[in-house]
Enzyme design. Structure first.
Site, mmCIF file in Angstrom:
data_model
loop_
_atom_site.group_PDB
_atom_site.id
_atom_site.type_symbol
_atom_site.label_atom_id
_atom_site.label_comp_id
_atom_site.label_asym_id
_atom_site.label_seq_id
_atom_site.Cartn_x
_atom_site.Cartn_y
_atom_site.Cartn_z
ATOM 1 N N LYS A 163 5.667 4.392 -12.973
ATOM 2 C CA LYS A 163 4.326 4.890 -12.109
ATOM 3 C C LYS A 163 4.297 6.152 -12.427
ATOM 4 O O LYS A 163 5.132 6.905 -12.963
ATOM 5 C CB LYS A 163 4.740 4.765 -10.805
ATOM 6 C CG LYS A 163 4.758 3.288 -10.188
ATOM 7 C CD LYS A 163 4.778 3.328 -8.849
ATOM 8 C CE LYS A 163 4.719 1.784 -8.186
ATOM 9 N NZ LYS A 163 5.706 0.919 -8.792
ATOM 10 N N ASP A 215 2.344 1.236 -14.481
ATOM 11 C CA ASP A 215 1.946 0.452 -13.128
ATOM 12 C C ASP A 215 0.994 1.313 -12.623
ATOM 13 O O ASP A 215 0.630 2.281 -12.573
ATOM 14 C CB ASP A 215 3.235 0.466 -12.573
ATOM 15 C CG ASP A 215 3.296 -0.634 -11.648
ATOM 16 O OD1 ASP A 215 2.544 -1.538 -11.355
ATOM 17 O OD2 ASP A 215 4.580 -0.754 -11.016
ATOM 18 N N MET A 216 0.447 0.397 -11.739
ATOM 19 C CA MET A 216 -0.782 0.649 -10.776
ATOM 20 C C MET A 216 -0.203 1.061 -9.301
ATOM 21 O O MET A 216 0.913 0.440 -8.828
ATOM 22 C CB MET A 216 -1.850 -0.479 -10.740
ATOM 23 C CG MET A 216 -3.291 -0.002 -10.055
ATOM 24 S SD MET A 216 -3.887 1.414 -10.654
ATOM 25 C CE MET A 216 -4.733 0.794 -12.244
ATOM 26 N N GLN A 260 -5.154 -4.901 -10.395
ATOM 27 C CA GLN A 260 -4.897 -5.333 -8.728
ATOM 28 C C GLN A 260 -6.193 -6.344 -8.417
ATOM 29 O O GLN A 260 -7.395 -5.588 -8.200
ATOM 30 C CB GLN A 260 -4.626 -4.319 -7.857
ATOM 31 C CG GLN A 260 -3.443 -3.528 -8.088
ATOM 32 C CD GLN A 260 -3.215 -2.376 -7.491
ATOM 33 O OE1 GLN A 260 -4.144 -1.673 -7.068
ATOM 34 N NE2 GLN A 260 -1.819 -2.081 -6.927
ATOM 35 N N ARG A 284 -1.456 -6.539 -17.115
ATOM 36 C CA ARG A 284 -0.627 -7.257 -16.030
ATOM 37 C C ARG A 284 -1.504 -7.545 -14.775
ATOM 38 O O ARG A 284 -1.936 -6.683 -14.145
ATOM 39 C CB ARG A 284 0.670 -6.805 -15.729
ATOM 40 C CG ARG A 284 1.219 -7.358 -14.562
ATOM 41 C CD ARG A 284 2.292 -6.532 -13.731
ATOM 42 N NE ARG A 284 3.428 -6.092 -14.714
ATOM 43 C CZ ARG A 284 4.256 -4.923 -14.471
ATOM 44 N NH1 ARG A 284 4.131 -4.304 -13.097
ATOM 45 N NH2 ARG A 284 5.115 -4.457 -15.364
ATOM 46 N N LYS A 337 -1.988 -9.449 -7.609
ATOM 47 C CA LYS A 337 -2.962 -9.377 -6.358
ATOM 48 C C LYS A 337 -2.857 -8.047 -5.642
ATOM 49 O O LYS A 337 -3.846 -7.739 -4.938
ATOM 50 C CB LYS A 337 -2.346 -10.578 -5.436
ATOM 51 C CG LYS A 337 -2.634 -11.802 -5.685
ATOM 52 C CD LYS A 337 -2.237 -13.151 -5.052
ATOM 53 C CE LYS A 337 -2.334 -14.482 -5.354
ATOM 54 N NZ LYS A 337 -2.140 -15.452 -4.596
ATOM 55 N N ALA A 367 -0.186 -4.754 -3.624
ATOM 56 C CA ALA A 367 1.006 -4.572 -2.608
ATOM 57 C C ALA A 367 0.706 -3.507 -1.929
ATOM 58 O O ALA A 367 1.506 -3.418 -0.579
ATOM 59 C CB ALA A 367 2.071 -4.797 -3.225
ATOM 60 N N THR A 425 2.670 -13.546 -10.637
ATOM 61 C CA THR A 425 2.285 -14.318 -9.292
ATOM 62 C C THR A 425 3.346 -15.350 -9.250
ATOM 63 O O THR A 425 3.972 -15.897 -10.071
ATOM 64 C CB THR A 425 1.013 -14.994 -9.383
ATOM 65 O OG1 THR A 425 1.035 -15.955 -8.097
ATOM 66 C CG2 THR A 425 0.936 -15.920 -10.345
ATOM 67 N N ARG A 447 7.846 -4.150 0.388
ATOM 68 C CA ARG A 447 6.112 -4.268 -0.173
ATOM 69 C C ARG A 447 6.155 -5.664 -0.883
ATOM 70 O O ARG A 447 4.991 -6.228 -0.856
ATOM 71 C CB ARG A 447 5.893 -3.405 -1.260
ATOM 72 C CG ARG A 447 5.351 -2.138 -0.579
ATOM 73 C CD ARG A 447 4.657 -1.040 -1.463
ATOM 74 N NE ARG A 447 5.480 -0.800 -2.703
ATOM 75 C CZ ARG A 447 6.302 0.377 -2.890
ATOM 76 N NH1 ARG A 447 6.632 1.080 -1.906
ATOM 77 N NH2 ARG A 447 6.972 0.357 -3.888
ATOM 78 N N ARG A 448 7.186 -6.252 -1.455
ATOM 79 C CA ARG A 448 7.159 -7.614 -2.038
ATOM 80 C C ARG A 448 7.031 -8.588 -0.968
ATOM 81 O O ARG A 448 6.232 -9.610 -1.262
ATOM 82 C CB ARG A 448 8.387 -7.907 -3.048
ATOM 83 C CG ARG A 448 8.480 -6.829 -4.213
ATOM 84 C CD ARG A 448 7.275 -7.144 -5.219
ATOM 85 N NE ARG A 448 6.194 -6.524 -4.620
ATOM 86 C CZ ARG A 448 6.079 -5.244 -5.065
ATOM 87 N NH1 ARG A 448 7.083 -4.371 -5.328
ATOM 88 N NH2 ARG A 448 4.921 -4.362 -4.787
#
Length: 305
Positions: A98, A132-133, A161, A182, A185, A187, A224, A286-287
Site C-alpha cells: 500500500k 494495492d488500493m 474495487q 487485480r 469487490k 473491503a 474472489t 476486513r476479510r
C-alpha cells in the site's frame, strides 16, 4: 443481516485494544492459518509449499498509514529485501504493498522516491509489484501513482474495487496501458455517495468489470471466493475464446483451499494472497467483513491443519 455483519467486523478491525492483543498474543495462532509468518523469512516455507501445489503467490507485509519518513524508509528497505529473497529462493511470488506504507499520507515526493527504489529492484529481478488500493480518499492518488510508474516500469500492477461507482471509468482510462489489474469487490466502509450500498449491485458491477477488462485485453486477476463470479469468468472465457494465460483467479491464504486446487486441476492459473507480519488482526477482520461466507471458510481454515 449481511450489512450488520459487515459493519460489525469493520468496527472490530479498527479496535486498537484488540489489535494490540492480537499482536502480542495471537501471532502464533495466526501463523500458518491466516498469515504466512511474522516476517518474510518465516513465510518462505509456506510459499514454497504453495508453489509445489501449482499455486502462484502474492505476498504483502501487513501494515499501513505510516506516519513518519523513517518508518516509510524501513518499509521500503524491507520490500527491497523481500524482492531479492524471492529471486534468490526462486519463488513464484509477486509483492503487494500500500502506498500509505511508503509515506503517501506524509509527502508525495517521498512516496515516489521510495516506490522508485522498489521498482528499480523489481525490474532488475523481474518481480511484479502490485500497488494495492485503499479507501476512496486515496483512490485517485493511487491511480495517479500507478499511471506515473507504469509509463517507466513493466513490473507494476494495481487494484480496482468493484463497489466504487467510479471504477468502470477508471478501468476504461487505464486500459490503453494494457495493465495487469487485480479486480476485487472492496473491503473498506464507504459512503453510498461513493460506493454501491447493496451487495447485488456490487456483484453486478464486478461481473461488468471482469468482462470489460478481459475484452480490453488486460491481464486480469479475478480476486474472489464467490463461485458465481468464478463461473461467470469461465463462461466469459469460453464465449469469447479468451486465452487461458490472460487471467488468473486469486484467493486468500487459508480460505477455499479445495477450490484453489480444483481450479488448478482444471487448468486455470491460481494465485494465493499470503500476508505476513504482526499487523494481521485488522486485515483479518476486513476479510471477514467482505463476505459473510468468509467467516465459515476462515473458521474451517483455523481449526483444520
Amino acid at each position: 443481516m449481511e450489512a450488520v455483519t459487515r459493519d460489525f467486523f469493520l468496527f472490530l478491525s479498527k479496535n486498537k485494544t484488540l489489535n494490540q492483543l492480537a499482536k502480542s498474543r495471537g501471532s502464533h495462532f495466526a501463523t500458518g492459518k491466516i498469515i504466512g509468518g511474522t516476517d518474510f523469512a518465516s513465510s518462505i516455507a509456506c510459499i514454497k509449499a504453495l508453489n509445489t501445489q501449482g499455486l502462484s503467490v502474492t505476498v504483502d507485509h501487513l501494515g499501513e498509514f505510516v506516519g513518519s519518513p523513517e518508518v516509510a524508509a524501513e518499509r521500503t528497505e524491507e520490500c527491497i529485501e523481500t524482492i531479492k529473497m524471492i529471486h534468490n529462493e526462486k519463488l513464484d511470488s509477486h509483492v503487494s504493498l500500500k502506498m500509505t506504507s511508503l509515506g503517501l499520507d506524509i509527502d508525495w515526493d517521498l512516496v515516489v522516491q521510495n516506490m522508485t527504489r522498489i521498482l528499480e529492484t523489481a525490474e532488475k529481478y523481474g518481480i511484479m509489484v502490485t500497488i494495492d488500493m485503499e479507501d476512496v480518499t486515496r483512490c485517485q492518488a493511487t491511480i495517479d501513482l500507478f499511471k506515473q510508474f507504469k509509463e517507466k516500469y513493466e513490473n507494476v500492477s494495481t487494484v480496482l474495487q468493484a463497489y466504487l461507482y467510479r471504477t468502470e471509468q477508471d478501468l476504461a482510462a487505464l486500459s490503453h496501458m494494457k495493465p495487469f489489474l487485480r479486480l476485487v469487490k472492496g473491503a473498506y466502509k464507504e459512503s453510498p455517495k461513493h460506493a454501491f450500498p447493496e451487495k447485488a449491485d456490487v456483484d453486478t458491477n464486478y461481473m461488468k468489470l471482469i468482462e470489460q477488462s478481459l475484452l480490453a485485453g488486460n491481464y486480469t486477476g479475478i480476486a474472489t471466493h464467490d463461485e458465481n463470479m468464478i463461473e461467470f469468468t469461465k463462461a466469459m472465457q469460453r464465449k469469447h475464446r479468451i486465452p487461458m494465460d490472460q487471467f488468473e483467479f486469486q484467493m486468500l491464504y487459508g480460505m477455499r483451499t479445495n477450490l484453489q486446487q480444483a481450479l488448478v486441476k482444471q487448468g486455470y492459473r491460481v494465485r494465493v494472497y499470503v500476508p505476513y507480519g504482526m499487523d494481521w488482526y485488522g486485515y483479518f477482520m476486513r476479510r471477514l467483513a467482505e463476505r459473510p461466507a468468509n467467516i465459515a471458510f476462515a473458521f474451517k481454515g483455523i481449526t483444520q491443519k
